[in-house]
Enzyme design. Structure first.
Site, PDB file in Angstrom:
ATOM      1  N   HIS A 147       0.837  -1.211   0.000  1.00  0.00           N
ATOM      2  CA  HIS A 147       0.000   0.000   0.000  1.00  0.00           C
ATOM      3  C   HIS A 147       0.869   1.257   0.000  1.00  0.00           C
ATOM      4  CE1 HIS A 147      -3.995  -1.827   0.193  1.00  0.00           C
ATOM      5  NE2 HIS A 147      -3.404  -2.798   0.875  1.00  0.00           N
ATOM      6  N   THR A 148       2.008   1.146  -0.597  1.00  0.00           N
ATOM      7  CA  THR A 148       2.909   2.291  -0.741  1.00  0.00           C
ATOM      8  C   THR A 148       2.930   2.804  -2.187  1.00  0.00           C
ATOM      9  OG1 THR A 148       4.640   0.649  -0.956  1.00  0.00           O
ATOM     10  CG2 THR A 148       4.494   1.783   1.161  1.00  0.00           C
ATOM     11  N   GLY A 161      -7.629 -13.860  -8.221  1.00  0.00           N
ATOM     12  CA  GLY A 161      -8.109 -13.238  -6.985  1.00  0.00           C
ATOM     13  C   GLY A 161      -7.312 -13.594  -5.743  1.00  0.00           C
ATOM     14  N   ALA A 162      -6.120 -14.141  -5.916  1.00  0.00           N
ATOM     15  CA  ALA A 162      -5.325 -14.566  -4.762  1.00  0.00           C
ATOM     16  C   ALA A 162      -4.340 -13.484  -4.332  1.00  0.00           C
ATOM     17  CB  ALA A 162      -4.565 -15.846  -5.098  1.00  0.00           C
ATOM     18  N   GLY A 163      -4.317 -12.374  -5.058  1.00  0.00           N
ATOM     19  CA  GLY A 163      -3.361 -11.321  -4.719  1.00  0.00           C
ATOM     20  C   GLY A 163      -1.986 -11.569  -5.323  1.00  0.00           C
ATOM     21  N   LEU A 164      -1.920 -12.381  -6.390  1.00  0.00           N
ATOM     22  CA  LEU A 164      -0.644 -12.641  -7.057  1.00  0.00           C
ATOM     23  C   LEU A 164      -0.610 -12.012  -8.454  1.00  0.00           C
ATOM     24  CD1 LEU A 164      -0.093 -16.391  -6.016  1.00  0.00           C
ATOM     25  CD2 LEU A 164       0.875 -14.346  -4.940  1.00  0.00           C
ATOM     26  N   SER A 205      -4.302 -10.464 -13.091  1.00  0.00           N
ATOM     27  CA  SER A 205      -4.747  -9.516 -14.113  1.00  0.00           C
ATOM     28  C   SER A 205      -3.572  -8.765 -14.724  1.00  0.00           C
ATOM     29  CB  SER A 205      -5.831  -8.571 -13.593  1.00  0.00           C
ATOM     30  OG  SER A 205      -5.525  -8.095 -12.330  1.00  0.00           O
ATOM     31  N   ASP A 232       2.026  -3.964  -9.654  1.00  0.00           N
ATOM     32  CA  ASP A 232       1.810  -5.283 -10.253  1.00  0.00           C
ATOM     33  C   ASP A 232       2.222  -5.297 -11.725  1.00  0.00           C
ATOM     34  OD1 ASP A 232       0.685  -5.473  -7.783  1.00  0.00           O
ATOM     35  OD2 ASP A 232      -1.380  -5.581  -8.485  1.00  0.00           O
ATOM     36  N   TYR A 272     -10.051  -1.004  -0.620  1.00  0.00           N
ATOM     37  CA  TYR A 272      -8.824  -0.476  -1.237  1.00  0.00           C
ATOM     38  C   TYR A 272      -9.005   1.006  -1.570  1.00  0.00           C
ATOM     39  CZ  TYR A 272      -4.826  -0.396  -4.503  1.00  0.00           C
ATOM     40  OH  TYR A 272      -3.644  -0.117  -5.155  1.00  0.00           O
TER      41      TYR A 272
HETATM   42  C1  GLA Z   1      -2.807  -4.371  -5.142  1.00  0.00           C
HETATM   43  C2  GLA Z   1      -2.623  -3.241  -6.156  1.00  0.00           C
HETATM   44  C3  GLA Z   1      -1.200  -2.699  -6.092  1.00  0.00           C
HETATM   45  C4  GLA Z   1      -0.803  -2.347  -4.659  1.00  0.00           C
HETATM   46  C5  GLA Z   1      -1.133  -3.481  -3.703  1.00  0.00           C
HETATM   47  C6  GLA Z   1      -0.909  -3.106  -2.261  1.00  0.00           C
HETATM   48  O1  GLA Z   1      -2.013  -5.454  -5.504  1.00  0.00           O
HETATM   49  O2  GLA Z   1      -2.883  -3.712  -7.452  1.00  0.00           O
HETATM   50  O3  GLA Z   1      -1.080  -1.589  -6.937  1.00  0.00           O
HETATM   51  O4  GLA Z   1      -1.410  -1.144  -4.260  1.00  0.00           O
HETATM   52  O5  GLA Z   1      -2.470  -3.917  -3.848  1.00  0.00           O
HETATM   53  O6  GLA Z   1       0.428  -2.901  -2.010  1.00  0.00           O
END
Ligand code: GLA
Length: 380
Positions: free
Chosen positions: A36-37, A123-126, A129, A173, A222
């Site tokens: 979140h930076t 949708g796993a945060g990896l 997309s 990402d 978010y």
């Molecule tokens: C998601 C967003 C990124 C980033 C992270 C948190 O993955 O796509 O841009 O903000 O959350 O660090």
């Protein structure tokens, strides 16, 4: 087993009866530290992983894009002339949106057709997309002989995500999917988009720990965090929290409401931790790196409040293992994955015990695996 070139080639051959002239691979990512930076113009420290979106394709002589998705078992097509949204549904929108962003930036695109497959879990945060957006950008670049600049292409992938798909993500990402380097994590300055590759400490391994929980409300939470960060920056008289030092924060923190104080504390300290992480990693100091990762988790859990019970349980179980240097949630949060830095020699035992401990505690069956750092989007 992660997908390999031969798998996508085989899929192509089954449909077209011959080898594909082009094979593209664009990876997902896991973020070591710096969460979140990115949308605060700060620092992130991700690696591109050995899970990716793959496209095997051949150029077409017209303006059509025709793609068979191996995962969805369906073919979708669209024309590059006057792209329209058609209600924006499903995986094809990432491809269309990226085509739109490239055209909007003035690139002349030509058509292609082929097959798409991916093994970045959705949708796993990896960053499944981002991997699809960058695979698409790379496909158009290869077919149309467009110049490939990782940062430029990452920004266009982000634009597709922000403006076409409608998710308000930062740059991390897409940039790591575009610019990743094998065997390295990339310290990225999200203000300048400059990145510095740093190798992992000798004898360590990076483990992805998927809680197998997914939370629907990620987008709204978010966006809420982004607004809170903007409000905090305004209070400090700057555009983004990147420009607030910890001393400036400490001097004025007492005047802030409790929530804004905690949100900004996370971002400001996380930026410092991320820069510090690169310094200790360059020295090969896994112990200090792990400690910073642990502190990052505490900050995301208590101050930024984007962790979840499942993520906390996973992190706690990981840290119980003697081979664990550090563990934290990774990505946007609220579900999805954690990441751990471990002693490579204890990897099998770590995976087995952490999985069992997490499952016993939560009743969820996790997916825990060692990952390796790979190159960003390219022809393979
Ligand atoms: C998601 C967003 C990124 C980033 C992270 C948190 O993955 O796509 O841009 O903000 O959350 O660090």
């Amino acid at each position: 087993m992660p997908l390999a070139k031969k798998d996508i080639v085989q899929q192509y051959v089954e449909r077209y009866g011959q080898e594909p002239p082009l094979v593209i691979r664009a990876p997902g990512r896991v973020n070591l530290i710096g969460e979140h930076t990115d949308y605060n113009d700060g620092f992130v420290f991700p690696l591109a992983i050995n899970r990716a979106a793959w496209i095997a394709l051949k150029p077409r002589s017209d303006n059509k894009v025709v793609v068979y998705s191996v995962d969805y078992k369906e073919t979708k097509e669209f024309s590059l002339d006057g792209l329209t949204t058609n209600g924006k549904e499903g995986w094809i929108e990432y491809i269309k949106g990226t085509a739109w962003a490239l055209q909007d930036a003035g690139y002349k695109l030509s058509g292609w057709e082929g097959v798409l497959a991916g093994d970045v879990p959705l949708g796993a945060g990896l960053s499944s997309s981002a991997s699809l957006e960058l695979a698409t950008a790379r496909a158009f670049a290869s077919v149309g002989n467009l110049p490939w600049d990782a940062a430029v292409m990452a920004k266009l992938g982000q634009k597709a995500e922000n403006k076409w798909v409608g998710v308000n993500c930062g740059i991390m990402d897409q940039l790591i999917s575009a610019a990743g380097k094998a065997d390295h994590a990339l310290l990225i300055d999200c203000r300048t988009l400059a990145s510095e590759p740093v190798p992992f400490p000798a004898g360590t391994a990076i483990v992805v720990l998927d809680t197998s929980t997914r939370r629907g409300l990620v987008d709204s939470a978010y966006n809420e965090r982004r607004s809170q960060c903007e409000a905090a920056a305004k209070f400090f008289g700057v555009k983004v929290l990147r420009d607030v030092t910890i001393d400036q924060f400490n001097a004025k923190a007492g005047e802030l409401d409790e929530m804004t104080r905690r949100r900004s504390k996370h971002v400001i300290t996380e930026n410092d931790r991320t820069e510090a992480a690169a310094v200790v990693m360059k020295k090969g100091d896994a112990v200090s790196l792990g400690k910073l990762m642990n502190e990052s988790h505490e900050s995301l859990r208590d101050d930024f409040e984007v962790s979840s019970d499942a993520l906390n349980a996973m992190v706690d179980n990981a840290r119980k293992h003697p081979g664990c240097y550090g563990a934290r949630m990774t990505g946007a949060g609220f579900g999805g994955c954690a990441v751990a830095l471990i002693d490579a020699a204890q990897a099998d035992d770590f995976v087995a015990k952490t999985s069992a401990g997490y499952e016993a505690q939560t009743g969820n069956k996790p997916a825990v695996y060692v990952c390796t750092a790979t190159d960003g989007a390219k022809e393979v």
